[in-house]
Design a protein around this motif. Structure first.
Motif, PDB file in Angstrom:
ATOM      1  N   TYR A  13       6.896  43.216 -48.434  1.00  0.00           N
ATOM      2  CA  TYR A  13       6.272  43.189 -47.115  1.00  0.00           C
ATOM      3  C   TYR A  13       5.479  41.922 -46.837  1.00  0.00           C
ATOM      4  O   TYR A  13       5.480  41.435 -45.704  1.00  0.00           O
ATOM      5  CB  TYR A  13       5.411  44.431 -46.895  1.00  0.00           C
ATOM      6  N   PRO A  14       4.795  41.326 -47.828  1.00  0.00           N
ATOM      7  CA  PRO A  14       4.088  40.064 -47.537  1.00  0.00           C
ATOM      8  C   PRO A  14       5.045  38.961 -47.049  1.00  0.00           C
ATOM      9  O   PRO A  14       4.716  38.220 -46.126  1.00  0.00           O
ATOM     10  CB  PRO A  14       3.433  39.697 -48.871  1.00  0.00           C
ATOM     11  N   ALA A  15       6.219  38.874 -47.640  1.00  0.00           N
ATOM     12  CA  ALA A  15       7.194  37.861 -47.205  1.00  0.00           C
ATOM     13  C   ALA A  15       7.695  38.165 -45.797  1.00  0.00           C
ATOM     14  O   ALA A  15       7.908  37.247 -44.990  1.00  0.00           O
ATOM     15  CB  ALA A  15       8.355  37.787 -48.183  1.00  0.00           C
ATOM     16  N   LEU A  16       7.894  39.432 -45.481  1.00  0.00           N
ATOM     17  CA  LEU A  16       8.313  39.823 -44.137  1.00  0.00           C
ATOM     18  C   LEU A  16       7.236  39.459 -43.123  1.00  0.00           C
ATOM     19  O   LEU A  16       7.525  38.887 -42.065  1.00  0.00           O
ATOM     20  CB  LEU A  16       8.605  41.314 -44.093  1.00  0.00           C
ATOM     21  N   SER A  17       5.982  39.753 -43.447  1.00  0.00           N
ATOM     22  CA  SER A  17       4.877  39.414 -42.546  1.00  0.00           C
ATOM     23  C   SER A  17       4.771  37.910 -42.333  1.00  0.00           C
ATOM     24  O   SER A  17       4.558  37.452 -41.206  1.00  0.00           O
ATOM     25  CB  SER A  17       3.556  39.949 -43.113  1.00  0.00           C
ATOM     26  N   ALA A  18       4.945  37.134 -43.392  1.00  0.00           N
ATOM     27  CA  ALA A  18       4.893  35.671 -43.275  1.00  0.00           C
ATOM     28  C   ALA A  18       6.020  35.164 -42.380  1.00  0.00           C
ATOM     29  O   ALA A  18       5.822  34.256 -41.560  1.00  0.00           O
ATOM     30  CB  ALA A  18       4.980  35.027 -44.653  1.00  0.00           C
ATOM     31  N   ALA A  19       7.205  35.751 -42.504  1.00  0.00           N
ATOM     32  CA  ALA A  19       8.330  35.345 -41.654  1.00  0.00           C
ATOM     33  C   ALA A  19       8.037  35.650 -40.189  1.00  0.00           C
ATOM     34  O   ALA A  19       8.304  34.821 -39.313  1.00  0.00           O
ATOM     35  CB  ALA A  19       9.606  36.048 -42.100  1.00  0.00           C
ATOM     36  N   TYR A  20       7.483  36.829 -39.911  1.00  0.00           N
ATOM     37  CA  TYR A  20       7.125  37.163 -38.531  1.00  0.00           C
ATOM     38  C   TYR A  20       6.143  36.156 -37.947  1.00  0.00           C
ATOM     39  O   TYR A  20       6.274  35.720 -36.807  1.00  0.00           O
ATOM     40  CB  TYR A  20       6.523  38.571 -38.448  1.00  0.00           C
ATOM     41  N   LEU A  21       5.131  35.800 -38.728  1.00  0.00           N
ATOM     42  CA  LEU A  21       4.147  34.815 -38.257  1.00  0.00           C
ATOM     43  C   LEU A  21       4.807  33.469 -37.967  1.00  0.00           C
ATOM     44  O   LEU A  21       4.507  32.821 -36.965  1.00  0.00           O
ATOM     45  CB  LEU A  21       3.030  34.648 -39.282  1.00  0.00           C
ATOM     46  N   THR A  22       5.707  33.060 -38.835  1.00  0.00           N
ATOM     47  CA  THR A  22       6.415  31.797 -38.631  1.00  0.00           C
ATOM     48  C   THR A  22       7.247  31.852 -37.356  1.00  0.00           C
ATOM     49  O   THR A  22       7.223  30.923 -36.545  1.00  0.00           O
ATOM     50  CB  THR A  22       7.316  31.487 -39.841  1.00  0.00           C
ATOM     51  N   ARG A  24       6.876  33.714 -34.718  1.00  0.00           N
ATOM     52  CA  ARG A  24       6.042  33.761 -33.517  1.00  0.00           C
ATOM     53  C   ARG A  24       5.381  32.429 -33.193  1.00  0.00           C
ATOM     54  O   ARG A  24       5.037  32.183 -32.048  1.00  0.00           O
ATOM     55  CB  ARG A  24       4.972  34.841 -33.676  1.00  0.00           C
ATOM     56  N   SER A  25       5.200  31.578 -34.195  1.00  0.00           N
ATOM     57  CA  SER A  25       4.495  30.317 -33.949  1.00  0.00           C
ATOM     58  C   SER A  25       5.415  29.099 -33.873  1.00  0.00           C
ATOM     59  O   SER A  25       4.958  28.018 -33.538  1.00  0.00           O
ATOM     60  CB  SER A  25       3.445  30.095 -35.048  1.00  0.00           C
ATOM     61  N   ASP A  26       6.692  29.255 -34.150  1.00  0.00           N
ATOM     62  CA  ASP A  26       7.627  28.125 -34.149  1.00  0.00           C
ATOM     63  C   ASP A  26       8.192  27.925 -32.733  1.00  0.00           C
ATOM     64  O   ASP A  26       8.920  28.775 -32.229  1.00  0.00           O
ATOM     65  CB  ASP A  26       8.757  28.403 -35.142  1.00  0.00           C
ATOM     66  N   PRO A  27       7.906  26.784 -32.087  1.00  0.00           N
ATOM     67  CA  PRO A  27       8.379  26.555 -30.714  1.00  0.00           C
ATOM     68  C   PRO A  27       9.912  26.542 -30.599  1.00  0.00           C
ATOM     69  O   PRO A  27      10.463  27.051 -29.621  1.00  0.00           O
ATOM     70  CB  PRO A  27       7.811  25.184 -30.348  1.00  0.00           C
ATOM     71  N   GLU A  28      10.589  26.001 -31.603  1.00  0.00           N
ATOM     72  CA  GLU A  28      12.059  25.966 -31.561  1.00  0.00           C
ATOM     73  C   GLU A  28      12.628  27.377 -31.638  1.00  0.00           C
ATOM     74  O   GLU A  28      13.554  27.729 -30.912  1.00  0.00           O
ATOM     75  CB  GLU A  28      12.608  25.107 -32.710  1.00  0.00           C
ATOM     76  N   TYR A  29      12.066  28.193 -32.499  1.00  0.00           N
ATOM     77  CA  TYR A  29      12.499  29.585 -32.588  1.00  0.00           C
ATOM     78  C   TYR A  29      12.247  30.293 -31.262  1.00  0.00           C
ATOM     79  O   TYR A  29      13.103  31.035 -30.773  1.00  0.00           O
ATOM     80  CB  TYR A  29      11.792  30.328 -33.727  1.00  0.00           C
ATOM     81  N   GLN A  30      11.086  30.095 -30.670  1.00  0.00           N
ATOM     82  CA  GLN A  30      10.758  30.725 -29.397  1.00  0.00           C
ATOM     83  C   GLN A  30      11.748  30.324 -28.308  1.00  0.00           C
ATOM     84  O   GLN A  30      12.193  31.159 -27.519  1.00  0.00           O
ATOM     85  CB  GLN A  30       9.325  30.372 -28.979  1.00  0.00           C
ATOM     86  N   ARG A  34      14.320  33.010 -26.500  1.00  0.00           N
ATOM     87  CA  ARG A  34      14.420  33.231 -25.050  1.00  0.00           C
ATOM     88  C   ARG A  34      15.864  33.048 -24.577  1.00  0.00           C
ATOM     89  O   ARG A  34      16.348  33.814 -23.745  1.00  0.00           O
ATOM     90  CB  ARG A  34      13.485  32.277 -24.305  1.00  0.00           C
ATOM     91  N   LYS A  35      16.546  32.053 -25.090  1.00  0.00           N
ATOM     92  CA  LYS A  35      17.939  31.808 -24.716  1.00  0.00           C
ATOM     93  C   LYS A  35      18.833  32.971 -25.160  1.00  0.00           C
ATOM     94  O   LYS A  35      19.697  33.425 -24.415  1.00  0.00           O
ATOM     95  CB  LYS A  35      18.409  30.499 -25.341  1.00  0.00           C
ATOM     96  N   MET A  36      18.609  33.467 -26.381  1.00  0.00           N
ATOM     97  CA  MET A  36      19.411  34.555 -26.909  1.00  0.00           C
ATOM     98  C   MET A  36      19.210  35.843 -26.121  1.00  0.00           C
ATOM     99  O   MET A  36      20.153  36.602 -25.900  1.00  0.00           O
ATOM    100  CB  MET A  36      19.047  34.784 -28.376  1.00  0.00           C
ATOM    101  N   LEU A  37      17.987  36.114 -25.677  1.00  0.00           N
ATOM    102  CA  LEU A  37      17.703  37.359 -24.964  1.00  0.00           C
ATOM    103  C   LEU A  37      18.568  37.530 -23.722  1.00  0.00           C
ATOM    104  O   LEU A  37      18.935  38.647 -23.368  1.00  0.00           O
ATOM    105  CB  LEU A  37      16.225  37.432 -24.592  1.00  0.00           C
ATOM    106  N   SER A  38      18.915  36.425 -23.077  1.00  0.00           N
ATOM    107  CA  SER A  38      19.759  36.531 -21.885  1.00  0.00           C
ATOM    108  C   SER A  38      21.185  36.967 -22.226  1.00  0.00           C
ATOM    109  O   SER A  38      21.929  37.402 -21.350  1.00  0.00           O
ATOM    110  CB  SER A  38      19.777  35.192 -21.136  1.00  0.00           C
TER     111      SER A  38
END
Length: 165
Positions: A13-22, A24-30, A34-38
């Motif tokens: 779970y710590p690794a999963l939590s770290a991935a979620y944080l990454t 949420r904070s990575d502009p390229e991922y964001q 957004r592109k994928m959601l469409s």
């Protein structure tokens, strides 16, 4: 044909939590998110744990096809299912090497998934038929079918970018 399945492995779970944080904070991922959601009609996530008796491992060879079998169990039957499949997976190992099995912790509960690899559908058919000759396999099926509310089987082909290709 228009479904994608991603199986992500995290070391606890710590690794999963770290991935979620990454994420949420990575502009390229964001931006990609957004592109994928469409393009999505629906999306479903589950947090799973692997069965200790059935550790996850990479495929023996790349390519082929993969079968993801999913079972929605009746509430309270997971331990009984596991006890029977400890025997069943040993029977199946004489014919094929299972890639892994997991049970749900978050998301749809009482769910079990297992993953198998085959060169093609004909080999899948032959392997599954040959398992019936193994002592213990018919009993595994007989004992676990009453525990199941719903089951499905999905044949999957790795995408060009997949590490399984």
């Amino acid at each position: 044909l228009d479904t994608a399945v991603h199986i992500w492995e995290y070391k606890g779970y710590p690794a999963l939590s770290a991935a979620y944080l990454t994420y949420r904070s990575d502009p390229e991922y964001q931006r990609l998110h957004r592109k994928m959601l469409s393009l999505l009609r629906s999306r479903k996530s589950q947090i799973m744990l692997e069965f200790q008796f059935w550790p996850t491992h990479p495929p023996a060879s790349k390519g082929g096809l993969y079968e993801l079998r999913s079972y929605m169990l009746k509430s309270g039957t997971l331990l009984e299912w596991e006890q029977n499949w400890r025997i069943g997976v040993e029977c199946r190992k004489h014919h094929e090497v299972p890639m892994g099995a997991w049970f749900s912790q978050l998301g749809d509960l009482n769910q079990v998934h297992h993953l198998w690899q085959y060169p093609d559908l004909q080999v899948r058919k032959e392997v599954r038929e040959s398992a019936w000759s193994e002592n213990g396999w018919p009993e595994t099926v007989l004992n676990t079918v009453p525990l199941i509310q719903k089951m499905s089987s999905r044949i999957m082909l790795p995408m060009s970018f997949s590490s399984l290709k």
